[in-house]
Design an enzyme around this catalytic site. Structure first.
Site, PDB file in Angstrom:
ATOM      1  N   GLN A 209      -1.133  -4.666   0.638  1.00  0.00           N
ATOM      2  CA  GLN A 209      -2.580  -4.902   0.594  1.00  0.00           C
ATOM      3  C   GLN A 209      -3.301  -4.314   1.795  1.00  0.00           C
ATOM      4  O   GLN A 209      -4.487  -4.546   1.964  1.00  0.00           O
ATOM      5  CB  GLN A 209      -2.877  -6.411   0.509  1.00  0.00           C
ATOM      6  CG  GLN A 209      -2.368  -7.084  -0.737  1.00  0.00           C
ATOM      7  CD  GLN A 209      -3.100  -6.637  -2.007  1.00  0.00           C
ATOM      8  OE1 GLN A 209      -4.191  -6.065  -1.949  1.00  0.00           O
ATOM      9  NE2 GLN A 209      -2.507  -6.898  -3.156  1.00  0.00           N
ATOM     10  N   LYS A 232      -1.615   0.527  -5.718  1.00  0.00           N
ATOM     11  CA  LYS A 232      -2.629  -0.219  -4.958  1.00  0.00           C
ATOM     12  C   LYS A 232      -3.463   0.709  -4.083  1.00  0.00           C
ATOM     13  O   LYS A 232      -4.403   0.289  -3.439  1.00  0.00           O
ATOM     14  CB  LYS A 232      -1.968  -1.256  -4.052  1.00  0.00           C
ATOM     15  CG  LYS A 232      -0.966  -2.144  -4.740  1.00  0.00           C
ATOM     16  CD  LYS A 232      -1.454  -3.529  -4.931  1.00  0.00           C
ATOM     17  CE  LYS A 232      -0.303  -4.408  -5.371  1.00  0.00           C
ATOM     18  NZ  LYS A 232      -0.723  -5.604  -6.046  1.00  0.00           N
TER      19      LYS A 232
END
Ligand code: PMP
Length: 412
Positions: A209, A232
């Site tokens: 993240q 991501k």
């Protein structure tokens, strides 16, 4: 609005790079607020994959013919792009995997299994994604190790005093999430890793993240391993990265064995290829790696500092608007946060929130976000999570806020 004019790129132009963002969902313009689960893809990534299949596709590392050399070159260029992006010392330190989950399993298997012994300790945190808990739990069970969890406070910040008390000469691995996917907390990983190094522990960063939101320098952060997923960071699914320090990778055993990872095979024995080939068994996800290379180029063109600054303004704006609504409680209120607002609405189950949002064209995540221990900490079954990327706008956030108000009015 001020925030958008603050930004060093034109968000509306950027949005045109992402074909999906102009779609309608349930008759409403799509407001995509689930980038922490997976990011949307720019045309340059889509085109890189189409270009490969249309113009130079062949299996890599094998053919002596031009086509195979062209696709091998592009695959290896992607490795170089990753190396540069995270400031690794050598491209040999970049291993392509299926994603962060596989990268973390690889460390547990190929390092943990061979170098840890009964009684040794591994430290993770209370806010880890399951992908950074379960592989260590399995390893601990097999090798009779001790797994410790750094606790957090009710803002979702790690208790570093408790961490320091846990460290000892038995600590062999410290594996920490950089930015929490369910709380948004940015952890002080440099500090955590510097402390771990005082005890000679191997440090692992789950950058799933953070890779898309903030600059990462593996050398500065004192990290031995790092894991992230391509999907991501605006790249394809099914591709990910394991970074590992060369001296560690060299002494580790392979994770999987078979074709392409060998130097020589006889009936009696096998000699493995050099790193990184030793860890890339079988035909690789060629289009995935090339797509990831294109995604990293895209991020580099926008500039990760510009991205971080803009996303931070979005988060500040969204947080202040959410705080105006008394029925909403934000879960995860750390001082240092990035791009995630997890919340609960009084007396409304998050799944109902998600369903109503969907009718309004707003895509958010509801559930435990693969962080069940975090939900236990806050004694809640689930949250609704809105997560932001550089392609989101103030308008997206206004729609999000109105959607919360709509949910409240329906349940009133
Ligand atoms: N760690 C974190 C913090 C994550 O957010 C995720 C994905 N939600 C993972 C690990 C696992 O990533 P993947 O499922 O792509 O392997």
């Amino acid at each position: 609005m001020r925030i958008e004019s603050d930004c060093n790129f034109d968000v509306n132009l950027v949005r045109q790079d992402f074909p999906i963002l102009s779609k309608q969902m349930n008759g409403k313009p799509l407001v995509y607020l689930d980038s922490a689960a997976s990011t949307q893809k720019p045309k340059s990534v889509i085109n890189a994959i189409t270009d490969l299949y249309s113009n130079y596709y062949a299996n890599i590392h094998r053919g002596v013919y031009l086509l195979s050399q062209l696709s091998t070159d592009k695959y290896e260029e992607a490795r170089l792009a990753v190396k540069k992006y995270i400031n690794a010392q050598s491209e040999k330190e970049i291993i392509f995997t299926r994603g962060a989950t596989e990268s973390l399993n690889l460390i547990a298997y190929s390092y943990g299994r061979y170098f840890l012994n009964e009684g040794d300790e591994i430290i993770v945190t209370e806010m880890e994604h399951h992908a950074n808990i379960v592989p260590w739990q399995q390893l601990a069970k097999e090798k009779k190790l001790v797994l410790r969890y750094i606790p957090m406070n009710d803002n979702g910040e790690l208790l570093l005093d408790e961490y320091e008390k846990m460290l000892s000469n038995k600590t062999k691995i410290v594996s920490v999430v950089h930015i929490s996917n369910s709380l948004g907390t940015i952890n002080p990983v440099k500090y955590i890793f510097d402390k771990a190094k005082e005890f000679g522990a191997v440090t692992v960063l789950d950058a799933s993240q953070s890779i898309q939101h903030t600059q990462i320098d593996v050398q500065r952060l004192n990290c031995d391993f790092l894991a992230f997923s391509g999907h991501k960071i605006y790249g394809p699914t099914g591709i990910g990265v394991l970074y590992g320090k060369l001296d560690l990778l060299k002494k580790m055993e392979p994770y999987q064995t078979g074709g392409d990872m060998i130097l020589s095979v006889t009936f009696e024995r096998t000699l493995f290829a050099e790193v990184p080939g030793k860890f890339e068994a079988g035909t690789q996800n060629i289009e995935g790696a090339i797509g990831l290379g294109a995604a990293i180029n895209y991020v580099n063109n926008l500039g990760i500092e510009n991205i971080a600054k803009y996303e931070h303004s979005l988060l500040d704006y969204a947080t202040s608007r959410v705080l105006e609504i008394p029925q909403v409680k934000i879960i995860g209120t750390a001082q240092e946060k990035a791009s995630v607002i997890s919340f609960i609405i009084e007396d409304v189950h998050p799944h109902d929130v998600g369903t109503i949002f969907d009718k309004l064209g707003v895509a958010v995540r509801t559930g435990q976000h693969c962080t069940e221990p975090v939900m236990r900490h806050f004694n809640i079954p689930a949250t609704t999570r809105a997560s932001f990327a550089f392609y989101n706008t103030i308008d997206d956030i206004n729609v999000f806020i109105n959607s919360i108000k709509e949910v409240i009015s329906i349940f009133d």
